[in-house]
Design a protein around this motif. Structure first.
Motif, PDB file in Angstrom:
ATOM      1  N   TRP A 170     -34.477  82.694   5.288  1.00 18.70           N
ATOM      2  CA  TRP A 170     -34.051  82.393   6.659  1.00 18.70           C
ATOM      3  C   TRP A 170     -35.252  81.979   7.513  1.00 18.70           C
ATOM      4  CZ3 TRP A 170     -35.613  84.622  11.239  1.00 18.70           C
ATOM      5  CH2 TRP A 170     -34.908  84.236  12.377  1.00 18.70           C
ATOM      6  N   ALA A 171     -36.318  82.757   7.449  1.00 26.30           N
ATOM      7  CA  ALA A 171     -37.499  82.463   8.265  1.00 26.30           C
ATOM      8  C   ALA A 171     -38.128  81.138   7.852  1.00 26.30           C
ATOM      9  CB  ALA A 171     -38.511  83.595   8.136  1.00 26.30           C
ATOM     10  N   TRP A 172     -38.179  80.879   6.552  1.00 28.70           N
ATOM     11  CA  TRP A 172     -38.731  79.610   6.047  1.00 28.70           C
ATOM     12  C   TRP A 172     -37.948  78.423   6.579  1.00 28.70           C
ATOM     13  CZ3 TRP A 172     -36.484  76.669   1.696  1.00 28.70           C
ATOM     14  CH2 TRP A 172     -37.312  75.612   1.259  1.00 28.70           C
ATOM     15  N   CYS A 173     -36.634  78.505   6.486  1.00 28.21           N
ATOM     16  CA  CYS A 173     -35.782  77.413   6.950  1.00 28.21           C
ATOM     17  C   CYS A 173     -35.915  77.209   8.454  1.00 28.21           C
ATOM     18  CB  CYS A 173     -34.327  77.695   6.584  1.00 28.21           C
ATOM     19  SG  CYS A 173     -33.166  76.425   7.148  1.00 28.21           S
ATOM     20  N   LEU A 220     -50.790  79.483   0.517  1.00 25.51           N
ATOM     21  CA  LEU A 220     -51.816  78.514   0.925  1.00 25.51           C
ATOM     22  C   LEU A 220     -51.176  77.237   1.456  1.00 25.51           C
ATOM     23  CD1 LEU A 220     -54.402  78.967  -1.965  1.00 25.51           C
ATOM     24  CD2 LEU A 220     -54.638  79.718   0.415  1.00 25.51           C
ATOM     25  N   HIS A 221     -50.099  76.835   0.835  1.00 33.40           N
ATOM     26  CA  HIS A 221     -49.432  75.622   1.294  1.00 33.40           C
ATOM     27  C   HIS A 221     -48.869  75.797   2.710  1.00 33.40           C
ATOM     28  CE1 HIS A 221     -47.164  71.866   1.049  1.00 33.40           C
ATOM     29  NE2 HIS A 221     -46.187  72.525   1.647  1.00 33.40           N
ATOM     30  N   LEU A 222     -48.214  76.913   2.967  1.00 37.02           N
ATOM     31  CA  LEU A 222     -47.651  77.143   4.299  1.00 37.02           C
ATOM     32  C   LEU A 222     -48.757  77.302   5.334  1.00 37.02           C
ATOM     33  CD1 LEU A 222     -44.654  79.529   3.500  1.00 37.02           C
ATOM     34  CD2 LEU A 222     -44.664  77.037   3.721  1.00 37.02           C
ATOM     35  N   LEU A 223     -49.869  77.925   4.947  1.00 34.04           N
ATOM     36  CA  LEU A 223     -51.017  78.026   5.850  1.00 34.04           C
ATOM     37  C   LEU A 223     -51.529  76.638   6.205  1.00 34.04           C
ATOM     38  CD1 LEU A 223     -53.210  79.659   7.308  1.00 34.04           C
ATOM     39  CD2 LEU A 223     -54.480  79.725   5.155  1.00 34.04           C
ATOM     40  N   TRP A 224     -51.608  75.761   5.211  1.00 37.64           N
ATOM     41  CA  TRP A 224     -52.037  74.378   5.465  1.00 37.64           C
ATOM     42  C   TRP A 224     -51.104  73.688   6.453  1.00 37.64           C
ATOM     43  CZ3 TRP A 224     -48.919  70.188   4.001  1.00 37.64           C
ATOM     44  CH2 TRP A 224     -49.469  68.928   4.290  1.00 37.64           C
ATOM     45  N   ALA A 247     -43.765  64.431   8.039  1.00 41.50           N
ATOM     46  CA  ALA A 247     -44.537  64.640   6.812  1.00 41.50           C
ATOM     47  C   ALA A 247     -44.611  66.118   6.455  1.00 41.50           C
ATOM     48  CB  ALA A 247     -45.932  64.052   6.967  1.00 41.50           C
ATOM     49  N   LYS A 248     -44.845  66.973   7.441  1.00 42.04           N
ATOM     50  CA  LYS A 248     -44.921  68.418   7.177  1.00 42.04           C
ATOM     51  C   LYS A 248     -43.563  68.959   6.753  1.00 42.04           C
ATOM     52  CE  LYS A 248     -49.265  69.402   8.121  1.00 42.04           C
ATOM     53  NZ  LYS A 248     -49.777  68.110   8.607  1.00 42.04           N
ATOM     54  N   PHE A 249     -42.509  68.495   7.410  1.00 42.09           N
ATOM     55  CA  PHE A 249     -41.160  68.913   7.030  1.00 42.09           C
ATOM     56  C   PHE A 249     -40.887  68.567   5.570  1.00 42.09           C
ATOM     57  CE2 PHE A 249     -36.778  67.250   6.503  1.00 42.09           C
ATOM     58  CZ  PHE A 249     -36.085  68.447   6.579  1.00 42.09           C
ATOM     59  N   ARG A 250     -41.176  67.329   5.189  1.00 39.44           N
ATOM     60  CA  ARG A 250     -40.931  66.902   3.818  1.00 39.44           C
ATOM     61  C   ARG A 250     -41.781  67.663   2.804  1.00 39.44           C
ATOM     62  NH1 ARG A 250     -40.823  60.324   4.585  1.00 39.44           N
ATOM     63  NH2 ARG A 250     -38.638  60.132   5.228  1.00 39.44           N
ATOM     64  N   SER A 251     -42.942  68.139   3.228  1.00 38.94           N
ATOM     65  CA  SER A 251     -43.816  68.847   2.290  1.00 38.94           C
ATOM     66  C   SER A 251     -43.203  70.155   1.820  1.00 38.94           C
ATOM     67  CB  SER A 251     -45.183  69.117   2.934  1.00 38.94           C
ATOM     68  OG  SER A 251     -45.120  70.154   3.889  1.00 38.94           O
ATOM     69  N   ASN A 252     -42.134  70.608   2.488  1.00 38.41           N
ATOM     70  CA  ASN A 252     -41.477  71.839   2.053  1.00 38.41           C
ATOM     71  C   ASN A 252     -40.716  71.662   0.747  1.00 38.41           C
ATOM     72  OD1 ASN A 252     -41.739  74.260   4.018  1.00 38.41           O
ATOM     73  ND2 ASN A 252     -41.608  72.445   5.325  1.00 38.41           N
ATOM     74  N   ARG A 253     -40.527  70.420   0.331  1.00 37.61           N
ATOM     75  CA  ARG A 253     -40.007  70.189  -1.016  1.00 37.61           C
ATOM     76  C   ARG A 253     -40.993  70.763  -2.035  1.00 37.61           C
ATOM     77  NH1 ARG A 253     -38.067  64.326  -1.708  1.00 37.61           N
ATOM     78  NH2 ARG A 253     -39.960  64.049  -0.492  1.00 37.61           N
ATOM     79  N   PHE A 254     -42.286  70.557  -1.807  1.00 36.36           N
ATOM     80  CA  PHE A 254     -43.316  71.091  -2.702  1.00 36.36           C
ATOM     81  C   PHE A 254     -43.449  72.597  -2.521  1.00 36.36           C
ATOM     82  CE2 PHE A 254     -47.982  71.723  -3.654  1.00 36.36           C
ATOM     83  CZ  PHE A 254     -47.843  71.607  -5.025  1.00 36.36           C
ATOM     84  N   ALA A 255     -43.332  73.070  -1.273  1.00 33.96           N
ATOM     85  CA  ALA A 255     -43.365  74.517  -1.040  1.00 33.96           C
ATOM     86  C   ALA A 255     -42.243  75.204  -1.811  1.00 33.96           C
ATOM     87  CB  ALA A 255     -43.237  74.813   0.458  1.00 33.96           C
ATOM     88  N   GLY A 256     -41.071  74.579  -1.836  1.00 32.29           N
ATOM     89  CA  GLY A 256     -39.951  75.144  -2.582  1.00 32.29           C
ATOM     90  C   GLY A 256     -40.239  75.231  -4.063  1.00 32.29           C
TER      91      GLY A 256
END
Length: 304
Positions: A193-196, A264-268, A282-291
């Motif tokens: 929930w918090a991530w989303c 580390l990814h979320l910190l970045w 760009a940051k929003f889309r990077s959550n594909r990699f975070a996932g």
């Protein structure tokens, strides 16, 4: 709407060329289901994988494939429903004015038929799950139906989206474990929930000016000058909850190290976030990699 629709697709479209190559009626259906923006179904799918893997279903690759198909179909269905409900608001926001219903390129009747078709695919996927997971999956329907109205009545619609868009975590967990060991699931879901809420706050930075003029609620507006702090706090909550879920699954300090890459990814993301220009998208889309990183962590812990 003429063929120029393909040239005026919302700015976050990733596959304009692919969509533009389709005949006009099919192009409109693809745009309704956001085929040009696969980031949405990745974000819907990853929590399914997290719940399945952390629950011990690391060998259930067939079910994982069905869940991916379900994420694609139901994300598309949700977008069509959202566009039907929000056509009047979409027409007044620059980023969404070109959407097929808002622009008049597609009728509501066609949109409803397309919605039911996508739901039929979702039903096929649902039937592949164990009955307990089916019950959990069906529990999301009321949340999904209410979501498009949240931006009209609250300044924090992302909080509701966090409940809706990460429902795959309980489905995946229950598919792997049934209704046993629900404490780790509670922690996992809270972190989801918090991530989303965090990543959708970043996404909403693109629309702050239009949302304010139209009167649409948004956490990007509600955080005011503290968006970075708000996103950072939410990502911190996500990581703490995920750490709790891992600990409750496998009480071993070494297991927590599996969270290091996604941490580390979320910190970045937070450290380098810019609140205007192309960076929010760009940051929003990077959550594909975070996932993906979080899925790897859950797999390592769940397979141990």
């Amino acid at each position: 709407m003429t063929s120029t629709t393909s040239e005026t697709i919302v700015p976050d479209s990733e596959h304009k060329g692919l969509v533009a190559s389709l005949p006009q009626p099919w192009r409109n259906l693809a745009l309704l289901a956001r085929v040009d923006r696969p980031i949405g179904w990745w974000l819907l799918f990853w929590p399914c994988a997290w719940g399945l893997f952390l629950g011990g279903g690391t060998a259930h690759w067939g079910i994982l494939a069905w869940m991916l198909l379900g994420a694609i179909a139901m994300r598309g269905a949700g977008c069509v429903y959202n566009d039907i409900v929000d056509a009047d608001l979409d027409a007044r926001v620059a980023r969404t004015a070109a959407r097929p219903i808002a622009s008049g390129a597609t009728t509501r009747r066609t949109a409803w038929i397309w919605l039911l078709t996508l739901c039929a695919v979702g039903l096929l996927v649902l039937l592949q799950l164990r009955w307990e997971a089916q019950v959990v999956a069906l529990g999301s329907l009321a949340l999904v139906a209410a979501y498009p109205f949240m931006k009209r009545i609250t300044g924090w619609p992302q909080a509701w989206l966090g409940l809706v868009f990460t429902w795959g975590a309980p489905v995946g967990w229950v598919e792997a474990t049934g209704f046993e060991r629900l404490a780790p699931l509670a922690a996992l879901y809270a972190g989801c929930w918090a991530w989303c809420m965090a990543y959708d706050t970043i996404y909403a930075l693109q629309d702050r000016e239009d949302d304010a003029m139209v009167g649409i609620g948004s956490s990007a507006l509600s955080f005011g000058n503290h968006v970075r702090a708000g996103v950072g706090g939410l990502y911190t909550m996500a990581l703490l909850c995920w750490a709790g879920a891992i600990w409750l699954t496998r009480a071993d300090p070494l297991a927590l190290l599996a969270l290091a890459p996604v941490s580390l990814h979320l910190l970045w993301q937070v450290a380098t976030l810019k609140e205007d220009g192309a960076d929010p998208l760009a940051k929003f889309r990077s959550n594909r990699f975070a996932g993906f990183l979080m899925a790897a962590a859950c797999y390592v812990v769940g397979a141990a």
